[in-house]
Design an enzyme around this catalytic site. Structure first.
Site: not given
Ligand code: PMT
Length: 235
Positions: A46-48, A113
Site C-alpha cells: 500500500s502507500n502512505r 493514491a
C-alpha cells in the site's frame, strides 16, 4: 441517539451560514485514500495516503452545494456526514466503483493514491519465511483516471476531469506530462518530498496545471486547499 462530532456540527453550521453554493446542481465523484494489494491473506502492498485530501474535497464540495459521491480506499477517517461513501480496498475495486458511478457526473476528481502495481500471483495461504529471498512479480493496475478521460472522449461526455500528481522532484515537468498522458483537464501537483505536506499530513501546498497555464496555492490546511482548488477550477 449519538451526538455528532463537534467538528461535524461546525461544518454543518458553516453550510447554513455560507450562502455561496457555487457548485449547486453539480454532481461530483471523488476518489480518496490509498489502495491495498494483497500479497497473501495477511500481507499487502500500500502507500502512505490517509485520505485527508480527498475527504476534504468531498466535504468542501458538499458545502458549496454539490451532490458528492466519495470512493475511498482504506482510511481511518469517518465517512463525511451526508456524503455517499463507498469503501474499497484494491485498485480494481476502486475501478469497478468508478465505472459504476461515472456516467452522469459533472466532475471527476481523482485524489486517491492508486497503487500502480498489484501482486501477480496472490498466495491463498500465508507465505512462510523459509527462504532467504522472496521474489514477488508485480503487474500494472489499470489507470482509472486515464480510463475516465478516454471514456469522456469516446462518449463526448460533459465531464471535467481532475487528477493529482504526487511528486518528489521535477514537479512541473511530471505534472505537465501527466496532464497530456492521462488526458485530464486539470492536474493538481503536490510536492511529497517533505513530511509536513502531501501524504498523511494535515496541510498541503499545490500547483494547479491546465492547458491554460499554472496556478500555485500556498501551504494551508487541506480544508482550505480543497476550498481554494474547487473555487479556482469550477467557479
Ligand atoms: O491522502 P492524503 O494523506 O491526504 O494525501 C494526499 C495525496 C498526496 C495522496 C494526494 O494529494 C495525491 O497527490 N494523490 C495522487 C497520488 C498519486 O498516486 O499520484 P500519481 O502521480 O501516482 O497518479 C496520478 C493520477 O492518476 C492521480 O490522480 C491518481 O489518482 C491517478 N491514478 C494513478 C494510478 C492508477 N492506476 N490509477 C489512477 O487513477
Amino acid at each position: 441517539g449519538r451526538m455528532l462530532e463537534p467538528a461535524e456540527i461546525i461544518q454543518e453550521l458553516n453550510g447554513l451560514f455560507k450562502p455561496d453554493r457555487y457548485l449547486a446542481g453539480q454532481k461530483i465523484l471523488i476518489t480518496a485514500g490509498p489502495t491495498q494489494e494483497a500479497i497473501d491473506p495477511v500481507r499487502y502492498i500500500s502507500n502512505r495516503s490517509s485520505g485527508k485530501m480527498g475527504y476534504a474535497l468531498a466535504k468542501q464540495a458538499k458545502l458549496a452545494g454539490a451532490e458528492v459521491v466519495l470512493i475511498s480506499g482504506p482510511s481511518n477517517l469517518e465517512a463525511p456526514q451526508g456524503i455517499k461513501t463507498i469503501r474499497v480496498k484494491t485498485a480494481n475495486e476502486m475501478f469497478v466503483a468508478v465505472k459504476e458511478h461515472i456516467f452522469g457526473q459533472d466532475i471527476f476528481i481523482s485524489a486517491a493514491a492508486v497503487g500502480d502495481y498489484k501482486v501477480k500471483d496472490f498466495s491463498d495461504l500465508k507465505i512462510k519465511n523459509n527462504k532467504e529471498n522472496l521474489t514477488l512479480t508485480l503487474e500494472l493496475n489499470i489507470d482509472i483516471l486515464a480510463w475516465v478521460c478516454a471514456r469522456k472522449l469516446e462518449f463526448n461526455l460533459n465531464l471535467i476531469t481532475v487528477g493529482f500528481a504526487a511528486e518528489t522532484h521535477d514537479l512541473e515537468r511530471y505534472a505537465k506530462e501527466k496532464l497530456m498522458k492521462k488526458g485530464a483537464d486539470f492536474i493538481v501537483a503536490n510536492d511529497v518530498s517533505c513530511e509536513d505536506i502531501g501524504f498523511d499530513s494535515d496541510e498541503n501546498e499545490v500547483v494547479i496545471f491546465s492547458r491554460a497555464g499554472m496556478m500555485p496555492i500556498q501551504k494551508a490546511s487541506k480544508e482550505i486547499i480543497a476550498e481554494k482548488l474547487l473555487r479556482e477550477m469550477f467557479k
